[in-house]
Design a protein around this motif. Structure first.
Motif, PDB file in Angstrom:
ATOM      1  N   ASN A  88     -86.784  19.459 -37.224  1.00  0.00           N
ATOM      2  CA  ASN A  88     -86.680  19.907 -35.840  1.00  0.00           C
ATOM      3  C   ASN A  88     -86.662  18.721 -34.891  1.00  0.00           C
ATOM      4  N   VAL A  89     -86.014  18.894 -33.753  1.00  0.00           N
ATOM      5  CA  VAL A  89     -86.107  17.911 -32.676  1.00  0.00           C
ATOM      6  C   VAL A  89     -86.474  18.646 -31.398  1.00  0.00           C
ATOM      7  N   ARG A  90     -87.266  17.987 -30.560  1.00  0.00           N
ATOM      8  CA  ARG A  90     -87.606  18.516 -29.243  1.00  0.00           C
ATOM      9  C   ARG A  90     -86.722  17.806 -28.221  1.00  0.00           C
ATOM     10  N   VAL A  91     -86.123  18.604 -27.344  1.00  0.00           N
ATOM     11  CA  VAL A  91     -85.160  18.082 -26.386  1.00  0.00           C
ATOM     12  C   VAL A  91     -85.483  18.644 -25.006  1.00  0.00           C
ATOM     13  N   ARG A  92     -85.356  17.788 -23.999  1.00  0.00           N
ATOM     14  CA  ARG A  92     -85.469  18.213 -22.596  1.00  0.00           C
ATOM     15  C   ARG A  92     -84.148  17.935 -21.917  1.00  0.00           C
ATOM     16  N   VAL A 112     -86.324  23.353 -28.744  1.00  0.00           N
ATOM     17  CA  VAL A 112     -86.548  22.869 -30.104  1.00  0.00           C
ATOM     18  C   VAL A 112     -85.294  23.239 -30.881  1.00  0.00           C
ATOM     19  N   LEU A 113     -84.633  22.231 -31.414  1.00  0.00           N
ATOM     20  CA  LEU A 113     -83.432  22.471 -32.204  1.00  0.00           C
ATOM     21  C   LEU A 113     -83.745  22.306 -33.679  1.00  0.00           C
ATOM     22  N   LEU A 114     -83.138  23.163 -34.477  1.00  0.00           N
ATOM     23  CA  LEU A 114     -83.335  23.187 -35.924  1.00  0.00           C
ATOM     24  C   LEU A 114     -82.038  22.776 -36.595  1.00  0.00           C
ATOM     25  N   ARG A 115     -82.160  21.991 -37.642  1.00  0.00           N
ATOM     26  CA  ARG A 115     -80.973  21.648 -38.429  1.00  0.00           C
ATOM     27  C   ARG A 115     -80.774  22.763 -39.447  1.00  0.00           C
ATOM     28  N   GLU A 116     -79.704  23.515 -39.287  1.00  0.00           N
ATOM     29  CA  GLU A 116     -79.378  24.616 -40.189  1.00  0.00           C
ATOM     30  C   GLU A 116     -78.142  24.243 -40.995  1.00  0.00           C
ATOM     31  N   ILE A 122     -80.474  25.975 -31.437  1.00  0.00           N
ATOM     32  CA  ILE A 122     -81.697  26.071 -30.635  1.00  0.00           C
ATOM     33  C   ILE A 122     -82.534  27.212 -31.199  1.00  0.00           C
ATOM     34  N   GLY A 123     -83.739  26.880 -31.652  1.00  0.00           N
ATOM     35  CA  GLY A 123     -84.657  27.883 -32.195  1.00  0.00           C
ATOM     36  C   GLY A 123     -85.674  28.335 -31.162  1.00  0.00           C
ATOM     37  N   TYR A 124     -85.868  27.500 -30.152  1.00  0.00           N
ATOM     38  CA  TYR A 124     -86.802  27.831 -29.074  1.00  0.00           C
ATOM     39  C   TYR A 124     -86.272  27.215 -27.792  1.00  0.00           C
ATOM     40  N   ARG A 125     -86.263  27.998 -26.731  1.00  0.00           N
ATOM     41  CA  ARG A 125     -85.907  27.474 -25.413  1.00  0.00           C
ATOM     42  C   ARG A 125     -86.839  28.085 -24.379  1.00  0.00           C
ATOM     43  N   LYS A 126     -87.418  27.224 -23.560  1.00  0.00           N
ATOM     44  CA  LYS A 126     -88.170  27.651 -22.393  1.00  0.00           C
ATOM     45  C   LYS A 126     -87.396  27.155 -21.184  1.00  0.00           C
TER      46      LYS A 126
END
Length: 136
Positions: A88-92, A112-116, A122-126
């Motif tokens: 996973n990577v966290r991105v702003r 939070v991006l996931l390598r699929e 993107i697996g999570y976005r706020k």
């Protein structure tokens, strides 16, 4: 996780940028090109709570009480990778939305991006609303 490669960075940037194109084209059936199937999408700052899964995102987009008020332009900039953990990577990034009447609004995407197997998703976005000057 190995270091993020230049190819990974480009793919991450393009994944985040593609969301604006799909939203502006109202291409809701293509959201799986950007988001994981089980995405968690936090729209609390905009009164929609937290959505779970692509279906919930599509349902909101298609049937939103504010569908007619959807921005005409979704723009993203200042994309930075702020951390990584396993796959996973966290991105702003900064988001700018432009309405049909020319008004605009700003937000911050915390992703939070996931390598699929099919690529970065993107697996999570706020979505954090920016309604005034930053404090602290």
């Amino acid at each position: 996780m190995p270091d993020i490669t230049v190819a990974d960075r480009v793919a991450i940037h393009e994944t985040i940028a593609l969301h604006g194109h799909l939203a502006d084209d109202r291409a809701w059936d293509r959201l799986d090109e950007v988001f994981a199937d089980d995405v968690v999408f936090d729209l609390t700052d905009y009164g929609y709570g937290t959505l779970h899964g692509l279906r919930a995102m599509r349902d909101l987009a298609r049937g939103s009480r504010d569908a007619a008020n959807q921005p005409m332009g979704h723009h993203v900039t200042n994309i930075v990778i702020v951390g990584q953990d396993c796959e996973n990577v966290r991105v702003r990034s900064k988001a700018l939305a432009v309405a049909a009447d020319g008004t605009s609004a700003s937000a911050v995407y915390e992703d939070v991006l996931l390598r699929e197997p099919r690529g970065w998703r993107i697996g999570y976005r706020k979505v954090v609303a920016r309604r005034g000057p930053a404090v602290g």
